[in-house]
Design an enzyme around this catalytic site. Structure first.
Site, PDB file in Angstrom:
ATOM      1  N   CYS A  37       0.878  -1.189   0.000  1.00  0.00           N
ATOM      2  CA  CYS A  37       0.000   0.000   0.000  1.00  0.00           C
ATOM      3  C   CYS A  37       0.902   1.221   0.000  1.00  0.00           C
ATOM      4  O   CYS A  37       1.189   1.790   1.048  1.00  0.00           O
ATOM      5  CB  CYS A  37      -0.871   0.012   1.247  1.00  0.00           C
ATOM      6  SG  CYS A  37      -1.843  -1.484   1.495  1.00  0.00           S
ATOM      7  N   ALA A  38       1.364   1.615  -1.168  1.00  0.00           N
ATOM      8  CA  ALA A  38       2.529   2.493  -1.219  1.00  0.00           C
ATOM      9  C   ALA A  38       2.256   3.976  -1.397  1.00  0.00           C
ATOM     10  O   ALA A  38       3.117   4.800  -1.102  1.00  0.00           O
ATOM     11  CB  ALA A  38       3.456   2.020  -2.329  1.00  0.00           C
ATOM     12  N   ALA A  39       1.078   4.341  -1.894  1.00  0.00           N
ATOM     13  CA  ALA A  39       0.858   5.755  -2.225  1.00  0.00           C
ATOM     14  C   ALA A  39       0.634   6.571  -0.943  1.00  0.00           C
ATOM     15  O   ALA A  39       0.006   6.060  -0.012  1.00  0.00           O
ATOM     16  CB  ALA A  39      -0.359   5.898  -3.138  1.00  0.00           C
ATOM     17  N   PRO A  40       1.158   7.806  -0.881  1.00  0.00           N
ATOM     18  CA  PRO A  40       1.871   8.558  -1.925  1.00  0.00           C
ATOM     19  C   PRO A  40       3.377   8.356  -1.972  1.00  0.00           C
ATOM     20  O   PRO A  40       4.086   9.159  -2.577  1.00  0.00           O
ATOM     21  CB  PRO A  40       1.535  10.006  -1.559  1.00  0.00           C
ATOM     22  CG  PRO A  40       1.438   9.986  -0.063  1.00  0.00           C
ATOM     23  CD  PRO A  40       0.873   8.642   0.299  1.00  0.00           C
ATOM     24  N   LYS A  52       7.160   6.013   2.178  1.00  0.00           N
ATOM     25  CA  LYS A  52       7.930   4.859   2.650  1.00  0.00           C
ATOM     26  C   LYS A  52       8.548   4.093   1.490  1.00  0.00           C
ATOM     27  O   LYS A  52       9.647   3.548   1.624  1.00  0.00           O
ATOM     28  CB  LYS A  52       7.046   3.947   3.514  1.00  0.00           C
ATOM     29  CG  LYS A  52       6.535   4.657   4.758  1.00  0.00           C
ATOM     30  CD  LYS A  52       5.683   3.791   5.636  1.00  0.00           C
ATOM     31  CE  LYS A  52       4.927   4.604   6.671  1.00  0.00           C
ATOM     32  NZ  LYS A  52       3.778   5.378   6.068  1.00  0.00           N
ATOM     33  N   ASP A  64      -0.407   0.246  -5.213  1.00  0.00           N
ATOM     34  CA  ASP A  64      -1.555   0.849  -4.524  1.00  0.00           C
ATOM     35  C   ASP A  64      -2.769   0.619  -5.404  1.00  0.00           C
ATOM     36  O   ASP A  64      -2.644   0.573  -6.629  1.00  0.00           O
ATOM     37  CB  ASP A  64      -1.342   2.348  -4.300  1.00  0.00           C
ATOM     38  CG  ASP A  64      -2.184   2.879  -3.139  1.00  0.00           C
ATOM     39  OD1 ASP A  64      -1.662   3.026  -2.022  1.00  0.00           O
ATOM     40  OD2 ASP A  64      -3.392   3.153  -3.361  1.00  0.00           O
ATOM     41  N   ASP A  81      -5.268  -4.472  -6.348  1.00  0.00           N
ATOM     42  CA  ASP A  81      -5.735  -4.732  -4.997  1.00  0.00           C
ATOM     43  C   ASP A  81      -4.718  -5.667  -4.350  1.00  0.00           C
ATOM     44  O   ASP A  81      -4.485  -6.767  -4.846  1.00  0.00           O
ATOM     45  CB  ASP A  81      -7.118  -5.390  -5.042  1.00  0.00           C
ATOM     46  CG  ASP A  81      -7.732  -5.511  -3.656  1.00  0.00           C
ATOM     47  OD1 ASP A  81      -6.983  -5.706  -2.672  1.00  0.00           O
ATOM     48  OD2 ASP A  81      -8.967  -5.409  -3.550  1.00  0.00           O
ATOM     49  N   ASP A 115       1.718  -1.241   4.973  1.00  0.00           N
ATOM     50  CA  ASP A 115       1.366   0.019   5.650  1.00  0.00           C
ATOM     51  C   ASP A 115      -0.079   0.342   5.260  1.00  0.00           C
ATOM     52  O   ASP A 115      -0.329   1.158   4.390  1.00  0.00           O
ATOM     53  CB  ASP A 115       2.345   1.103   5.191  1.00  0.00           C
ATOM     54  CG  ASP A 115       2.172   2.409   5.934  1.00  0.00           C
ATOM     55  OD1 ASP A 115       2.072   2.381   7.170  1.00  0.00           O
ATOM     56  OD2 ASP A 115       2.132   3.467   5.262  1.00  0.00           O
ATOM     57  N   CYS A 171      -1.296   3.920  11.344  1.00  0.00           N
ATOM     58  CA  CYS A 171      -1.173   5.165  12.099  1.00  0.00           C
ATOM     59  C   CYS A 171      -2.408   5.298  12.990  1.00  0.00           C
ATOM     60  O   CYS A 171      -2.998   6.369  13.096  1.00  0.00           O
ATOM     61  CB  CYS A 171      -0.996   6.360  11.179  1.00  0.00           C
ATOM     62  SG  CYS A 171      -2.198   6.502   9.862  1.00  0.00           S
TER      63      CYS A 171
HETATM   64  C1  LIG Z   1      -1.589   4.578   4.933  1.00  0.00           C
HETATM   65  S1  LIG Z   1      -1.745   4.765   3.214  1.00  0.00           S
HETATM   66  C2  LIG Z   1      -0.103   4.323   2.647  1.00  0.00           C
HETATM   67  C3  LIG Z   1       0.959   5.378   2.851  1.00  0.00           C
HETATM   68  C4  LIG Z   1       2.259   5.043   2.154  1.00  0.00           C
HETATM   69  N1  LIG Z   1       2.760   3.755   2.620  1.00  0.00           N
HETATM   70  C5  LIG Z   1       3.299   6.099   2.355  1.00  0.00           C
HETATM   71  O1  LIG Z   1       4.174   5.930   3.225  1.00  0.00           O
HETATM   72  O2  LIG Z   1       3.318   7.107   1.618  1.00  0.00           O
HETATM   73  C6  LIG Z   1      -2.717   3.403   2.715  1.00  0.00           C
HETATM   74  C7  LIG Z   1      -2.858   3.210   1.216  1.00  0.00           C
HETATM   75  O3  LIG Z   1      -3.510   1.961   0.990  1.00  0.00           O
HETATM   76  C8  LIG Z   1      -4.205   2.043  -0.230  1.00  0.00           C
HETATM   77  N2  LIG Z   1      -5.149   0.903  -0.262  1.00  0.00           N
HETATM   78  C9  LIG Z   1      -6.354   0.783   0.320  1.00  0.00           C
HETATM   79  N3  LIG Z   1      -6.889  -0.431   0.080  1.00  0.00           N
HETATM   80  C10 LIG Z   1      -5.988  -1.106  -0.684  1.00  0.00           C
HETATM   81  C11 LIG Z   1      -5.956  -2.404  -1.286  1.00  0.00           C
HETATM   82  N4  LIG Z   1      -6.962  -3.263  -1.112  1.00  0.00           N
HETATM   83  N5  LIG Z   1      -4.869  -2.751  -2.028  1.00  0.00           N
HETATM   84  C12 LIG Z   1      -3.846  -1.883  -2.190  1.00  0.00           C
HETATM   85  N6  LIG Z   1      -3.824  -0.655  -1.646  1.00  0.00           N
HETATM   86  C13 LIG Z   1      -4.876  -0.265  -0.904  1.00  0.00           C
HETATM   87  C14 LIG Z   1      -4.815   3.426  -0.181  1.00  0.00           C
HETATM   88  O4  LIG Z   1      -5.113   3.878  -1.482  1.00  0.00           O
HETATM   89  C15 LIG Z   1      -3.708   4.238   0.493  1.00  0.00           C
HETATM   90  O5  LIG Z   1      -2.918   4.890  -0.467  1.00  0.00           O
END
Ligand SMILES: C[S@@+](CC[C@H](N)C(=O)[O-])C[C@H]1O[C@@H](n2cnc3c(N)ncnc32)[C@H](O)[C@@H]1O
Lengths: 302, 200
Positions: free
Chosen positions: A106-109, A112, A130, A157, A177, A230
């Site tokens: 879950c990398a966006a934005p 990390k 993401d 996903d 994350d 978080c």
């Molecule tokens: C806490 S944020 C991640 C922050 C990121 N790791 C960073 O350090 O910049 C959680 C992310 O999970 C994504 N997300 C939610 N459900 C997801 C899924 N089923 N598969 C992949 N990503 C998902 C969201 O779009 C969101 O960008």
């Protein structure tokens, strides 16, 4: 702050915790070692007369005396990246090495993911995934600004992730994350609790469990998975890890953390969790004057 | 956005985003035997043009020669990197592993636009690798550097080649690349993408 009342029994000095949650958070940046050493980043901030304090627990974390950490020469050159102090922890716990294959589920934005790229000296493969395409464009913008060349970006996903775009079939390490109820970001987003409900916590816990399970499956035996949120909610933290421990081949392992923190919970709300969850870390805002965070480190055993 | 380096002035026509869609369908007459480029996947550049299988695709050798000849960036700089094309003429530099072709959102960073008369490096590439350059680097004083980063065009003296230059300034005792500029008619045009411009 109403949703926090239920944490009164588990947080030492609960009044100090509440008071810290009321205070807004300063601007922290991470030095992007792909482009600059901490010394060079600090020399640049000196030239432009931006004050800073280097965190005592990690030389790459700087607390800036400005409200716009994105409007500095250091940022323009990609020497620094605005990133909350606690958000720097999970990649350090994952501790990837140059040449490895690392998954950021879950990398966006991309804070990390770009930190992971820096930790492997931008040598190896960081697959930054993401499911949200809009947020991925922010990730790509950040990755290019920071000069991360070891990043491959995918849009899936994470719960049923396929490694088909790659010619390897497992990762050495994975960072999970997950999306969460974000209670720990209250100092940055005072309205973080506006949408809070126990129903939301429970439904997001299902997604978190699915993503963590897939990450354990996609990581090689002996590999490492780090789970982070978080938020303070045990339903999204220890309970998720506990459920995955029961279903996948993995175990919780200890790690060093230089910041003050509490151990993970082993019981909550009439449930008990695996005793190893005490090796996880809970970071509360009043302990280090930061945001809140939860981190658990897992080793894949089969 | 990251791969959407919008520019101003005469150069705009070269790099407008719509161009990609048009070029993707375009087959060079000379390359009639070769397949057309597919825009939605990443293809690794062939080592040399002799090994090329897709019309108009540049080779790794040509990319290394371009950076070397134009900017004096030694080819060894890229020994551990691979180059990829996604969309007609968008070249990416990547340090990781991937099979070719592969369908992903991105691999490494967008570094160069080919399939236009004058190849154009990206600002992010210049910031990442530009410190290896010895030629076609224009050193800006603090005032000119600030204007460049704000996206302003400015009249400046330069006695080297016209065309794309790496703009740099001195920061804390070292030359630091700022981004890509276009020098024509005694003027340096800032090609810093909108999202990267700052008032500093
Ligand atoms: C806490 S944020 C991640 C922050 C990121 N790791 C960073 O350090 O910049 C959680 C992310 O999970 C994504 N997300 C939610 N459900 C997801 C899924 N089923 N598969 C992949 N990503 C998902 C969201 O779009 C969101 O960008």
């Amino acid at each position: 702050m109403e949703p926090f009342e239920r944490y009164r029994p588990i947080i030492d000095d609960f009044e100090a915790f509440l008071a810290a949650c009321e205070r807004s958070l300063g601007s922290a940046v991470r030095v992007n070692t792909i482009k600059a050493t901490p010394e060079r980043a600090m020399a640049t901030l000196d030239v432009e007369s931006v004050g800073y304090e280097q965190a005592d627990w990690d030389p790459r974390v700087l607390r800036l005396e400005t409200d716009s950490p994105g409007s500095t020469w250091a940022s323009f050159h990609g020497f620094t990246h605005g990133q909350e102090e606690v958000s720097v922890i999970p990649p350090l716990v994952l501790d990837p090495e140059p040449g490895e294959r690392v998954w950021d589920a879950c990398a966006a934005p991309g804070s990390k993911a770009t930190q992971l790229a820096a930790l492997i000296d931008d040598r190896g493969t960081v697959v930054a995934n993401d499911n949200n395409l809009g947020r991925l464009s922010a990730l790509r913008f950040n990755a290019e600004r920071l000069g991360a060349t070891s990043l491959a970006v995918t849009n899936d996903d994470a719960r049923n992730y396929s490694l088909q775009p790659f010619d390897f079939d497992e990762f050495d390490r994975a960072l999970v994350d997950v999306p969460c109820s974000c209670e720990g970001t209250i100092r940055k987003n005072p309205d973080a609790l506006d949408e809070w409900s126990m129903g939301h916590v429970r439904s997001i816990a299902g997604i978190q469990t699915g993503i963590l399970r897939r990450a354990v499956q996609a990581t090689r035996t002996g590999g490492t998975v780090v789970y982070s949120t978080c938020t303070f909610a045990p339903e999204e933290n220890e309970a998720v890890v506990d459920r995955v421990l029961a279903r996948e081949d993995c175990e919780v392992v200890p790690f060093d953390l230089a910041l003050e923190h509490d151990p993970g919970l082993t019981e909550w709300d009439e449930e008990t969790y695996d005793p190893s969850l005490a090796e996880a870390a809970r970071i509360y805002p009043h302990q280090n004057d930061t945001g809140g965070f939860f981190v658990a480190k897992l080793e894949v055993t089969g | 956005m990251a791969d959407d380096e919008r520019v101003t002035g005469a150069d705009a026509a070269d790099t407008a985003d719509t161009e990609d869609a048009e070029n993707a369908a375009d087959t060079d007459a000379i390359d009639g035997e070769l397949a057309t480029n597919e825009g939605e996947r990443f293809d690794r550049l062939p080592a040399t043009s002799a090994e090329r299988t897709v019309a108009g695709r540049v080779s790794r050798k040509e990319v290394l020669e371009y950076y070397d000849e134009r900017f004096g960036i030694p080819p060894e700089t890229f020994a551990d990197y691979t180059f990829w094309e996604k969309g007609a003429g968008k070249i990416w530099v990547y340090a990781g592993e991937a099979p070719s072709p592969t369908a992903v959102e991105s691999l490494g960073m967008l570094c160069l636009r080919t399939r236009q008369e004058h190849w154009k490096p990206t600002t992010d590439f210049v910031q990442r690798f530009g410190q290896h350059a010895t030629e076609c680097v224009i050193d800006l004083d603090p005032d000119a550097a600030a204007r460049f980063v704000a996206g302003e065009d400015q009249e400046l003296d330069w006695d080297g080649d016209w065309g794309y230059l790496i703009a740099a300034h001195e920061m804390a005792g070292e030359r630091e690349p700022l981004g890509i500029g276009l020098y024509v008619y005694d003027e340096l045009r800032s090609l810093i993408p909108k999202g990267r411009r700052r008032d500093l």
